[in-house]
Design an enzyme around this catalytic site. Sequence first.
Site, PDB file in Angstrom:
ATOM      1  N   LYS A 280       0.819  -1.218   0.000  1.00 14.88           N
ATOM      2  CA  LYS A 280       0.000   0.000   0.000  1.00 14.88           C
ATOM      3  C   LYS A 280       0.849   1.262   0.000  1.00 14.88           C
ATOM      4  O   LYS A 280       0.605   2.191  -0.783  1.00 14.88           O
ATOM      5  CB  LYS A 280      -0.948  -0.029   1.205  1.00 14.88           C
ATOM      6  CG  LYS A 280      -1.808   1.212   1.362  1.00 14.88           C
ATOM      7  CD  LYS A 280      -2.972   0.960   2.299  1.00 14.88           C
ATOM      8  CE  LYS A 280      -2.529   0.334   3.601  1.00 14.88           C
ATOM      9  NZ  LYS A 280      -1.614   1.176   4.387  1.00 14.88           N
TER      10      LYS A 280
ATOM     11  N   THR B 129       4.027   1.479  -0.865  1.00 17.40           N
ATOM     12  CA  THR B 129       4.759   1.465  -2.125  1.00 17.40           C
ATOM     13  C   THR B 129       3.878   1.992  -3.258  1.00 17.40           C
ATOM     14  O   THR B 129       4.320   2.792  -4.092  1.00 17.40           O
ATOM     15  CB  THR B 129       5.237   0.038  -2.446  1.00 17.40           C
ATOM     16  OG1 THR B 129       6.081  -0.426  -1.383  1.00 17.40           O
ATOM     17  CG2 THR B 129       5.999  -0.020  -3.760  1.00 17.40           C
TER      18      THR B 129
ATOM     19  N   ARG C  97       2.466   8.445   6.774  1.00 19.42           N
ATOM     20  CA  ARG C  97       2.764   8.322   8.203  1.00 19.42           C
ATOM     21  C   ARG C  97       4.248   8.049   8.432  1.00 19.42           C
ATOM     22  O   ARG C  97       4.943   7.556   7.544  1.00 19.42           O
ATOM     23  CB  ARG C  97       1.965   7.165   8.820  1.00 19.42           C
ATOM     24  CG  ARG C  97       0.473   7.407   8.892  1.00 19.42           C
ATOM     25  CD  ARG C  97      -0.251   6.173   9.388  1.00 19.42           C
ATOM     26  NE  ARG C  97      -0.068   5.055   8.473  1.00 19.42           N
ATOM     27  CZ  ARG C  97      -0.291   3.785   8.787  1.00 19.42           C
ATOM     28  NH1 ARG C  97      -0.673   3.453  10.006  1.00 19.42           N
ATOM     29  NH2 ARG C  97      -0.114   2.832   7.895  1.00 19.42           N
TER      30      ARG C  97
ATOM     31  N   LYS D 147       7.609  -6.630  10.484  1.00 16.66           N
ATOM     32  CA  LYS D 147       7.165  -5.967   9.275  1.00 16.66           C
ATOM     33  C   LYS D 147       8.289  -5.270   8.520  1.00 16.66           C
ATOM     34  O   LYS D 147       8.219  -5.045   7.321  1.00 16.66           O
ATOM     35  CB  LYS D 147       6.066  -4.955   9.632  1.00 16.66           C
ATOM     36  CG  LYS D 147       5.310  -4.416   8.446  1.00 16.66           C
ATOM     37  CD  LYS D 147       4.226  -3.453   8.918  1.00 16.66           C
ATOM     38  CE  LYS D 147       3.520  -2.813   7.732  1.00 16.66           C
ATOM     39  NZ  LYS D 147       2.567  -1.787   8.142  1.00 16.66           N
TER      40      LYS D 147
ATOM     41  N   ALA E 250      -3.299   1.583  12.577  1.00 13.80           N
ATOM     42  CA  ALA E 250      -4.735   1.511  12.314  1.00 13.80           C
ATOM     43  C   ALA E 250      -5.405   0.367  13.063  1.00 13.80           C
ATOM     44  O   ALA E 250      -6.608   0.392  13.255  1.00 13.80           O
ATOM     45  CB  ALA E 250      -4.994   1.371  10.818  1.00 13.80           C
TER      46      ALA E 250
ATOM     47  N   PHE F  69      -3.411  -0.344   7.060  1.00 13.71           N
ATOM     48  CA  PHE F  69      -3.985  -1.678   6.913  1.00 13.71           C
ATOM     49  C   PHE F  69      -5.133  -1.680   5.895  1.00 13.71           C
ATOM     50  O   PHE F  69      -5.150  -0.909   4.959  1.00 13.71           O
ATOM     51  CB  PHE F  69      -4.407  -2.245   8.269  1.00 13.71           C
ATOM     52  CG  PHE F  69      -3.231  -2.510   9.176  1.00 13.71           C
ATOM     53  CD1 PHE F  69      -2.186  -3.321   8.770  1.00 13.71           C
ATOM     54  CD2 PHE F  69      -3.140  -1.907  10.426  1.00 13.71           C
ATOM     55  CE1 PHE F  69      -1.084  -3.556   9.601  1.00 13.71           C
ATOM     56  CE2 PHE F  69      -2.048  -2.137  11.261  1.00 13.71           C
ATOM     57  CZ  PHE F  69      -1.028  -2.964  10.844  1.00 13.71           C
TER      58      PHE F  69
ATOM     59  N   PHE G  67       3.112  -8.685  -8.818  1.00 14.21           N
ATOM     60  CA  PHE G  67       4.300  -9.361  -8.296  1.00 14.21           C
ATOM     61  C   PHE G  67       4.891 -10.254  -9.402  1.00 14.21           C
ATOM     62  O   PHE G  67       4.159 -10.704 -10.297  1.00 14.21           O
ATOM     63  CB  PHE G  67       3.928 -10.226  -7.082  1.00 14.21           C
ATOM     64  CG  PHE G  67       3.846  -9.464  -5.787  1.00 14.21           C
ATOM     65  CD1 PHE G  67       4.773  -9.677  -4.776  1.00 14.21           C
ATOM     66  CD2 PHE G  67       2.842  -8.524  -5.578  1.00 14.21           C
ATOM     67  CE1 PHE G  67       4.691  -8.976  -3.579  1.00 14.21           C
ATOM     68  CE2 PHE G  67       2.759  -7.817  -4.390  1.00 14.21           C
ATOM     69  CZ  PHE G  67       3.696  -8.042  -3.392  1.00 14.21           C
TER      70      PHE G  67
ATOM     71  N   TRP H  59       6.819  -0.940  -7.908  1.00 15.02           N
ATOM     72  CA  TRP H  59       7.954  -1.533  -7.182  1.00 15.02           C
ATOM     73  C   TRP H  59       9.106  -1.785  -8.156  1.00 15.02           C
ATOM     74  O   TRP H  59      10.264  -1.505  -7.849  1.00 15.02           O
ATOM     75  CB  TRP H  59       7.531  -2.844  -6.514  1.00 15.02           C
ATOM     76  CG  TRP H  59       8.632  -3.491  -5.725  1.00 15.02           C
ATOM     77  CD1 TRP H  59       8.959  -3.280  -4.418  1.00 15.02           C
ATOM     78  CD2 TRP H  59       9.568  -4.463  -6.212  1.00 15.02           C
ATOM     79  NE1 TRP H  59      10.044  -4.048  -4.059  1.00 15.02           N
ATOM     80  CE2 TRP H  59      10.441  -4.783  -5.134  1.00 15.02           C
ATOM     81  CE3 TRP H  59       9.757  -5.090  -7.447  1.00 15.02           C
ATOM     82  CZ2 TRP H  59      11.472  -5.708  -5.260  1.00 15.02           C
ATOM     83  CZ3 TRP H  59      10.793  -6.009  -7.574  1.00 15.02           C
ATOM     84  CH2 TRP H  59      11.636  -6.307  -6.491  1.00 15.02           C
TER      85      TRP H  59
END
Length: 556
Positions: A71, A73, A94, A105, A273, A301, A381, A409
């Site tokens: 998200k 990215t 954030r 993470k 979140a 999230f 991906f 990405w």
Amino acid sequence: MLSDIQIAQRAQMKPIREIAANLGVGEKFIEQYGDFKAKLKPELWERIKKRPDGKLILVTAITPTPAGEGKTTTSIGLAQAFWKLGKNAVLALREPSLGPCFGIKGGAAGGGYAQVMPMEDINLHFTGDIHAVTAANNLLASLVDNHTYFGNKLGIDQKNIFWKRCLDLNDRALRKITLHIQKKSGAYSREENFNISVASEIMAILCLAENIADLKKRLGKIIVGLNMAGKPVFARSLKAEGAMAALLKDALKPNLVQTLEHTPTLIHGGPFANIAHGCNSVLATKYALKLGDFAITEAGFGADLGAEKFFDIKCRLAKLKPDAVVIVATVRSLKYNGGVPKENLAKENLAALSKGIVNLEKHLENLKKFGVPAVVALNIFPTDTEKEIKFVENAAKKLGAKIARSEVWKKGGKGGKELAEAVLKILKSKKSSFAPLYSEKKSIREKIETIAKEIYGAGAVRYSHEARKQMARLEKEKLGQVPICIAKTQYSLSDDPTKLGRPENFSLNVREIKISNGAGFIVAIAGEIMTMPGLPKIPAAEMIDVDAKEKIQGLF
């Protein structure tokens, strides 16, 4: 293949004054933290506040999984793509917490060729904002205990002190501690626990405050506990708000940085979140709206947590009106929601996709309830097959949603052009009719049950005996007419992380109700969610190092 940190360390950053200049912000309006970071001075707001707002675009996601959705990215890549198309976009994100950075993470500065810079600084300490939150939080805790030590003129009930200490690290040993305070007249003890700093009400206040006067007012409204008569005791009664504001005065200023492609980015505030309201600061978002024709921001999230709180808490309290929303989905995550274990997600599996697509379906249904037009960003991906990609694209179209591929990405802004063009098209073709989900004037129970049933898909809500008592107390004190912030697992629409896909007619279990009076919302804690996370068996900290030339390694 280069790692995220290798890509970041090979990048050439521009001096931050040049990034500011590209936004029409002169050096006198920024406070530099070295060559590549700066804070925006309050004087800048006075200069730009009468400008018209740009378009507000929220980036959210389907239910997160261990496979990762990308998200942040996607948010970064989308902003870079807007600049590739000649659009003046400002990104608002954030700040990463040290807890997940050293935990499971990793960092939160994007990935691949869609990152914010300087990546290591942003992930580690940055400009010290979260440390200031920690200090202000713990100062108030110290003042509470000091007041009771020296006579307790306010009559604070030792059994009803709500204010907790905090630390910006994952440390399960601090989930339950005993405070033992010795004094001449004897000693007393009480059970206590720490929160992670980003779950502190101070963080929420920092992210919702509009200026230093508003900050002080909100800090003063914090309820630290009850007195012996059962009435709230406020931070202002302890004369705490001035010193706390002094610790937070620099932290209140948004931070200006850049992406790998030099897109201007404001990174400010970092509430989770799953246990807080999950949005960057109101100030950063408002600066982005004034400085850019498009302000791109994200909420933490999945849309059930982050987007709902963005709409019902942040937009309501700050009077923001979002124009469009991007919901990030991946083939991998949809297969996971269809029952495929993480280790098998690289294998083509159309049957699992067919089963897991209901998760995207539910999130799209939820977003329609707020009246904001949506675009699905399919984050590609390397293991995705063309059949799988086509399946998701066709399914999204059957659900009536616009969908675009995103390869930010791998390709940076160039890989986000299709998504950016889709967002621009929907901004032109569909007008937002944004409205919050519920009226804050309703009872606490009604608001919780509206979110649980409308957004999560619950059939009922069960309250612990303590939660019922807490609701009754808040409504008796006329403190209940504020938005609701539900703290629950991020891994399911329910409060049970094992319920994947689209669970229905389950019971949401609310075990605790507490008010963040300074922030202006009530927190309902559901299920087994913890406000102080723990580290995994093999924490990311074990892979992080710094060499003799002070070059950081292992951060991702």
